[in-house]
Design an enzyme around this catalytic site. Structure first.
Site, PDB file in Angstrom:
ATOM      1  N   ALA A 350      -5.342  -3.938  -7.555  1.00  0.00           N
ATOM      2  CA  ALA A 350      -5.934  -2.892  -6.732  1.00  0.00           C
ATOM      3  C   ALA A 350      -4.929  -2.483  -5.668  1.00  0.00           C
ATOM      4  O   ALA A 350      -3.987  -3.217  -5.384  1.00  0.00           O
ATOM      5  CB  ALA A 350      -7.212  -3.392  -6.064  1.00  0.00           C
ATOM      6  N   MET A 351      -5.126  -1.297  -5.106  1.00  0.00           N
ATOM      7  CA  MET A 351      -4.224  -0.820  -4.057  1.00  0.00           C
ATOM      8  C   MET A 351      -5.046  -0.153  -2.967  1.00  0.00           C
ATOM      9  O   MET A 351      -5.923   0.670  -3.238  1.00  0.00           O
ATOM     10  CB  MET A 351      -3.201   0.147  -4.669  1.00  0.00           C
ATOM     11  N   GLU A 352      -4.733  -0.510  -1.718  1.00  0.00           N
ATOM     12  CA  GLU A 352      -5.596  -0.191  -0.579  1.00  0.00           C
ATOM     13  C   GLU A 352      -5.377   1.181   0.032  1.00  0.00           C
ATOM     14  O   GLU A 352      -5.730   1.379   1.196  1.00  0.00           O
ATOM     15  CB  GLU A 352      -5.364  -1.251   0.503  1.00  0.00           C
ATOM     16  N   ASN A 353      -4.839   2.163  -0.709  1.00  0.00           N
ATOM     17  CA  ASN A 353      -4.611   3.502  -0.162  1.00  0.00           C
ATOM     18  C   ASN A 353      -5.735   3.892   0.786  1.00  0.00           C
ATOM     19  O   ASN A 353      -6.913   3.768   0.438  1.00  0.00           O
ATOM     20  CB  ASN A 353      -4.564   4.531  -1.289  1.00  0.00           C
ATOM     21  N   HIS A 385     -10.629  -7.912  -0.068  1.00  0.00           N
ATOM     22  CA  HIS A 385      -9.212  -7.868   0.284  1.00  0.00           C
ATOM     23  C   HIS A 385      -8.784  -6.431   0.606  1.00  0.00           C
ATOM     24  O   HIS A 385      -8.170  -6.168   1.644  1.00  0.00           O
ATOM     25  CB  HIS A 385      -8.403  -8.441  -0.885  1.00  0.00           C
ATOM     26  N   GLU A 386      -9.136  -5.504  -0.261  1.00  0.00           N
ATOM     27  CA  GLU A 386      -8.699  -4.111  -0.059  1.00  0.00           C
ATOM     28  C   GLU A 386      -9.344  -3.493   1.176  1.00  0.00           C
ATOM     29  O   GLU A 386      -8.707  -2.730   1.903  1.00  0.00           O
ATOM     30  CB  GLU A 386      -9.022  -3.262  -1.297  1.00  0.00           C
ATOM     31  N   HIS A 389      -7.653  -4.429   4.336  1.00  0.00           N
ATOM     32  CA  HIS A 389      -6.425  -3.646   4.547  1.00  0.00           C
ATOM     33  C   HIS A 389      -6.692  -2.330   5.275  1.00  0.00           C
ATOM     34  O   HIS A 389      -5.780  -1.761   5.859  1.00  0.00           O
ATOM     35  CB  HIS A 389      -5.788  -3.294   3.212  1.00  0.00           C
ATOM     36  N   GLU A 408      -0.709  -8.795   4.168  1.00  0.00           N
ATOM     37  CA  GLU A 408      -1.293  -9.531   3.039  1.00  0.00           C
ATOM     38  C   GLU A 408      -1.943 -10.839   3.466  1.00  0.00           C
ATOM     39  O   GLU A 408      -2.967 -11.241   2.907  1.00  0.00           O
ATOM     40  CB  GLU A 408      -0.238  -9.766   1.959  1.00  0.00           C
TER      41      GLU A 408
HETATM   42 ZN   LIG Z   1      -3.176  -6.719  -0.324  1.00  0.00          ZN
END
Ligand SMILES: [Zn+2]
Ligand SMILES: *[C@@H]1O[C@H](CO)[C@@H](O)[C@H](O)[C@H]1NC(C)=O
Ligand SMILES: *[C@@H]1O[C@H](CO)[C@@H](O)[C@H](O)[C@H]1NC(C)=O
Ligand SMILES: *[C@@H]1O[C@H](CO)[C@@H](O)[C@H](O)[C@H]1NC(C)=O
Ligand SMILES: *[C@@H]1O[C@H](CO)[C@@H](O)[C@H](O)[C@H]1NC(C)=O
Ligand SMILES: *[C@@H]1O[C@H](CO)[C@@H](O)[C@H](O)[C@H]1NC(C)=O
Ligand SMILES: *[C@@H]1O[C@H](CO)[C@@H](O)[C@H](O)[C@H]1NC(C)=O
Ligand SMILES: *[C@@H]1O[C@H](CO)[C@@H](O)[C@H](O)[C@H]1NC(C)=O
Ligand SMILES: *[C@@H]1O[C@H](CO)[C@@H](O)[C@H](O)[C@H]1NC(C)=O
Ligand SMILES: *[C@@H]1O[C@H](CO)[C@@H](O)[C@H](O)[C@H]1NC(C)=O
Ligand SMILES: *[C@@H]1O[C@H](CO)[C@@H](O)[C@H](O)[C@H]1NC(C)=O
Ligand SMILES: *[C@@H]1O[C@H](CO)[C@@H](O)[C@H](O)[C@H]1NC(C)=O
Ligand SMILES: *[C@@H]1O[C@H](CO)[C@@H](O)[C@H](O)[C@H]1NC(C)=O
Length: 800
Positions: A350-353, A385-386, A389, A408
């Site tokens: 996943a990516m927290e954009n 987690h995301e 962020h 992180e």
């Molecule tokens: Zn992360």
């Protein structure tokens, strides 16, 4: 490890005989181990240094020009589906995009050059404007540097003057990647129910994934995390598609022509380039809203997943977690809206954009009644987690990639709290903590490890930057924060991070900024936070404390698997200890130097045991004199509940790893697993299975396999029977920790050849084959017995 032959079969035989009474048979394994490890030639590098080579020439942008905002237009020429029409040549998929951008910047130091990043883009039509006068400035040359700096150097006639405001326009074209980088294409299939006969058709979507250094492949930009700017994006996309980005579309969106439409997005807050994102997918990629929440949360997925209701769990839990963070951080989520989308392809998980979180489908979609609850736990912790962020990383960002652990480590640490809050019945906090502790311990005991906060000179090239996204930044980062929180007290820690988020909102930080704010919350005489944290974040590795309960002596040394390396590193270690007399009261101690200290309170006066590092809050291992080890192990065998469950797991992990580093006898390590025969909790079993798995790899398998199986079979029998009613009935216990352990019980029982288990598995498999006649493969039942310990462990990518 090379295999050595010449180990007597006799050891194995002795082992078999002895394990039946489950006692000293392990000595044979110890001897085998000694032979094997002594045979290895371990040469000793005497000095510990950071292992990276000297830094290349400067790869950082000059600070003479600082961006403030971007106007970007992007047009990906991608078809989301390819329709075959009579007499029209089917078009080939096109994987190009075109666009142009204007970056507005301010001059902070006179210069004739603009340096920014651009990679793999064809750039043209440069135009520079002096915004204060409105006059154009002549561009003399535009040059891509051919090295890993990825610099685009633009030279102008005249000078940018300090304090002046300017803009740079560039048109560009580039390729849509097929390798999940930058702007990439993702393929999936969809059932076309409108076709005369239902058909499975291929679909395409475009998505971005820019962390850490791929924004420069999408548009020319100042691609460094502290060059924060506001983004105003317009996307030109095909009419039957939807575009999403960090913010929601503005009313200023319209149809351009027969094929294209334009979606204009609201301006983003000032943010780092790596958080920029957009996706383009077919209109039937729809969303559901999360239930009552102040933030408008939409969760998007493929139509088939949406119809089947696989998005509901994520939508529900996201609102709950977001609300928890807002309360815990004392700071609202910055934007009005939050979108998240399940993508058929994405690497990492996943990516927290900011405002548009992207997930692999498997990390977001949950199928009630079909997906396992293990899967549900994964989904919850990835979302937690995301979302963390959105504050740690998106709001407050590290100055440079050398301190990515500030992103992180915090996201990982905060996810423990959020998951525990959102799904208390998972009881997953301790499990997540132990997972990270062990992952970090493993990596960090090697000389190839790196400090959490590596000098920035060593993190310059994109490759070096990518290298920072590892177990150290994620797992050690989280463990060190947890230790700090326990040391200063969670209330002080929480107040400190609230201040940190409040003060540095929208800005970039170095770790010292955080220490200062936590320092403000605590007694200055009692704690010196910067000095305390220095040993944990600026040097590699971690200590092992050794306590002699006969003499009361305690000392620390750098824990390394390679026992011949000489290291003079030491740490300031705060830890709690207890004894079987003082229990459950525990006392905190800090040891902060390399010397051996005698401490009266650590002397066992009445033959009691001492247990140090209660709940593993300190990032260290503990060793004892053999007498204390014996007392602890017999406590484990008589009444294990007197020792907290995390410590039961950690005693096993320490014993095995101390043996691996030759600090204790292997017999001790094997002895530490004896109490498992009566153990029902998951963590100690998990610890033993993981360590024994490694152990097997260390040996010539043919020698040890049999004895090991026998021993395990003996140990696991009671646990297997404990779950038998559930297992035979294909049900699971209510308690999540027991659910985890039911899996372990079945794995270990079948691996070790427990007849009951094999019969159960064989019958179940046959049954499954019968009810699913389309399964056209068969697994011989004997294979079930050969399940290997490592295969079934739930390893997951940590890169999120
Ligand atoms: Zn992360
Ligand atoms: C398709 O092309 C053929 C020959 O090129 C032509 O005879 C036919 O009329 C065309 N059909 C349609 C539907 O356009
Ligand atoms: C599609 O690609 C093939 C191979 O590159 C080429 O021969 C063909 O002419 C292309 N078709 C169209 C419609 O562009
Ligand atoms: C930027 O791109 C858009 C879309 O392709 C185009 O309409 C516009 O004219 C371009 N701007 C300039 C100044 O070339
Ligand atoms: C649909 O399926 C039927 C039966 O299999 C077949 O006869 C028919 O040709 C198919 N139609 C199309 C358009 O493929
Ligand atoms: C503490 O443990 C020691 C060694 O196991 C034992 O001899 C002693 O009786 C225990 N004391 C208490 C109070 O449990
Ligand atoms: C250790 O953890 C357990 C459960 O998480 C908790 O109940 C206990 O209070 C903790 N002990 C200490 C000394 O913090
Ligand atoms: C512990 O201390 C005692 C008393 O000084 C000593 O005899 C013993 O060897 C020490 N044990 C270890 C393992 O160092
Ligand atoms: C390990 O055991 C051997 C003999 O069994 C003994 O000589 C040695 O001192 C022990 N080592 C440690 C570290 O306890
Ligand atoms: C292992 O346990 C056995 C049986 O209690 C004992 O004889 C032996 O000394 C122990 N060895 C170690 C190193 O703890
Ligand atoms: C299995 O489940 C059924 C129905 O829930 C129950 O009647 C039966 O007693 C269970 N069997 C065992 C061994 O628990
Ligand atoms: C398992 O089921 C049997 C029969 O239903 C019952 O007698 C037994 O107590 C159950 N065992 C456990 C551990 O629940
Ligand atoms: C266990 O399985 C994994 C993956 O299938 C394999 O890499 C590993 O070598 C196996 N280990 C043993 C001890 O058989």
């Amino acid at each position: 490890m090379p295999k050595k032959s010449g180990v007597s079969k006799g050891f194995a035989v002795a082992f078999v005989v002895l394990t039946v009474c489950a006692i000293a048979g392990m000595i044979s394994m110890m001897v085998v181990y000694e032979i094997q490890t002594n045979g290895l030639n371990m040469t000793a590098p005497p000095i510990i240094t950071t292992s990276t080579p000297p830094p290349p020439p400067v790869m950082r942008l000059p600070r003479s020009l600082i961006p403030e905002s971007y106007d970007i237009i992007l047009q990906p020429h991608l078809y989301t589906s390819i329709k075959e029409e009579v007499n029209v040549t089917t078009p080939n998929q096109t994987l190009t995009f075109t666009g142009n951008s204007t970056v507005h910047f301010q001059c902070h130091q006179d210069t004739m050059y603009i340096f920014l990043h651009s990679l793999g883009l064809n750039v043209f039509a440069p135009r520079v404007i002096d915004k204060d006068t409105g006059n154009p400035i002549t561009v003399r040359s535009v040059k891509h540097h051919k090295d890993v700096s990825h610099f685009l150097e633009i030279n102008v006639d005249g000078r940018f003057k300090t304090g002046g405001n300017y803009s740079l326009f560039l048109a560009f074209e580039g390729e849509i990647s097929e390798y999940l980088q930058a702007l990439y294409v993702s393929k999936y299939t969809e059932t076309n129910k409108e076709a005369v006969n239902e058909t499975i058709e291929e679909r395409f979507l475009a998505a971005t994934n820019l962390e850490p250094t791929s924004a420069r492949r999408l548009f020319p930009c100042f691609d460094e995390p502290d060059m924060k700017a506001a983004f105003r994006l317009k996307v030109i996309h095909r009419r039957e598609t939807t575009a999403l980005s960090n913010t929601r579309p503005s009313p200023d969106s319209y149809v351009l022509d027969e094929d294209w439409k334009l979606t204009s997005f609201y301006e983003t807050p000032k943010m780092s380039t790596y958080l920029f994102a957009f996706t383009i997918s077919q209109d039937d990629f729809t969303y559901i809203d999360s239930p009552a929440s102040q933030v408008n949360i939409r969760t998007y997925a493929r139509p088939e997943a949406m119809e089947a209701g696989h998005v509901e769990y994520a939508a529900k839990i996201t609102a709950k977690i977001l609300e928890f963070y807002e309360g815990h951080f004392g700071l609202k989520y910055e934007m009005k809206d939050l979108d998240q989308i399940a993508l058929p392809d994405l690497e990492p998980l996943a990516m927290e954009n900011w405002g548009l979180i992207t997930y692999q489908e498997g990390a977001l979609l949950y199928e009630e009644g079909v997906s396992s609850w293990l899967h549900k736990e994964l989904i919850t912790s990835v979302i937690a987690h995301e979302l963390a962020h959105q504050w740690f990383g998106n709001q407050v960002t590290m100055k440079w990639w050398n301190e990515i652990w500030l992103n992180e480590g915090f996201a990982t640490y905060m996810s423990y709290l959020a998951v525990d809050h959102a799904e208390p019945s998972f009881q997953i906090k301790e499990k997540l903590i132990m997972d990270d502790l062990h992952t970090a311990f493993e990596e960090d005991a090697l000389l190839t490890s790196h400090p959490l906060s590596t000098p920035s000179d060593y993190v310059q090239t994109p490759g070096e930057i990518l290298g920072m996204f590892d177990a150290i930044s994620y797992s050690k980062g989280a463990m060190v924060l947890r230790m700090l929180a326990n040391h200063v007290g969670e209330d002080s820690f929480d107040n400190g991070i609230r201040e940190y988020l409040r003060v540095y909102q929208g800005r970039n930080v170095e770790q010292g900024d955080l220490w200062e704010l936590i320092q403000n919350e605590v007694d200055q005489k009692k704690f010196n936070i910067p000095s305390f944290m220095k040993s944990w974040t600026t040097q590699i590795g971690y200590p092992v404390i050794t306590i002699n309960t006969t003499s009361g002596e305690i000392y620390q040394k750098h824990f390394l698997y390679n026992s011949s390396v000489v290291s003079s590193l030491w740490w300031e270690i705060p830890f709690k200890y207890t004894t079987n007399i003082t229990l459950p009261k525990s006392i905190e101690l800090v040891i902060d130097g390399p010397e051996v200290k005698p401490m009266d309170e650590l002397i066992s006066k009445k033959g009691e045991w001492i247990l140090a590092n209660i709940n593993c809050t300190a990032y260290c291992r503990v060793n004892y004199n053999p007498e204390n080890w014996q007392r602890l192990l017999s406590q484990l065998e008589t009444n294990p509940d007197r020792i907290p469950v995390m410590n039961r797991a950690q005693l096993i992990d320490d014993a095995f790893n101390l043996a691996r580093a030759k600090l204790v006898n292997v017999t001790l390590a094997l002895n530490s697993t004896r109490f498992l025969r009566k153990e029902k909790a998951f963590l100690p079993w998990e610890s033993a299975v993981r360590n024994l798995g490694y152990f097997v790899l260390m040996f010539d398998r043919s020698e040890v396999y049999g004895p090991m199986q026998l021993y395990l079979r003996h140990q696991v029998e009671e646990l297997y029977n404990f779950f038998k009613n559930h297992t035979d009935n294909s049900t699971v216990p209510e308690n999540h920790s027991l659910q985890h352990n039911q899996i372990t019980a079945i794995e270990v029982a079948c691996f070790s050849g427990l007849l009951d288990c094999i019969e159960m598995a064989t019958a179940m498999f046959a049954d499954w084959m019968n009810t699913n006649p389309t399964n056209n493969f068969a697994l011989p039942s004997t294979d079930l017995a050969k399940w290997n310990l490592t295969t079934c462990r739930h390893s997951q990518s940590i890169d999120i």
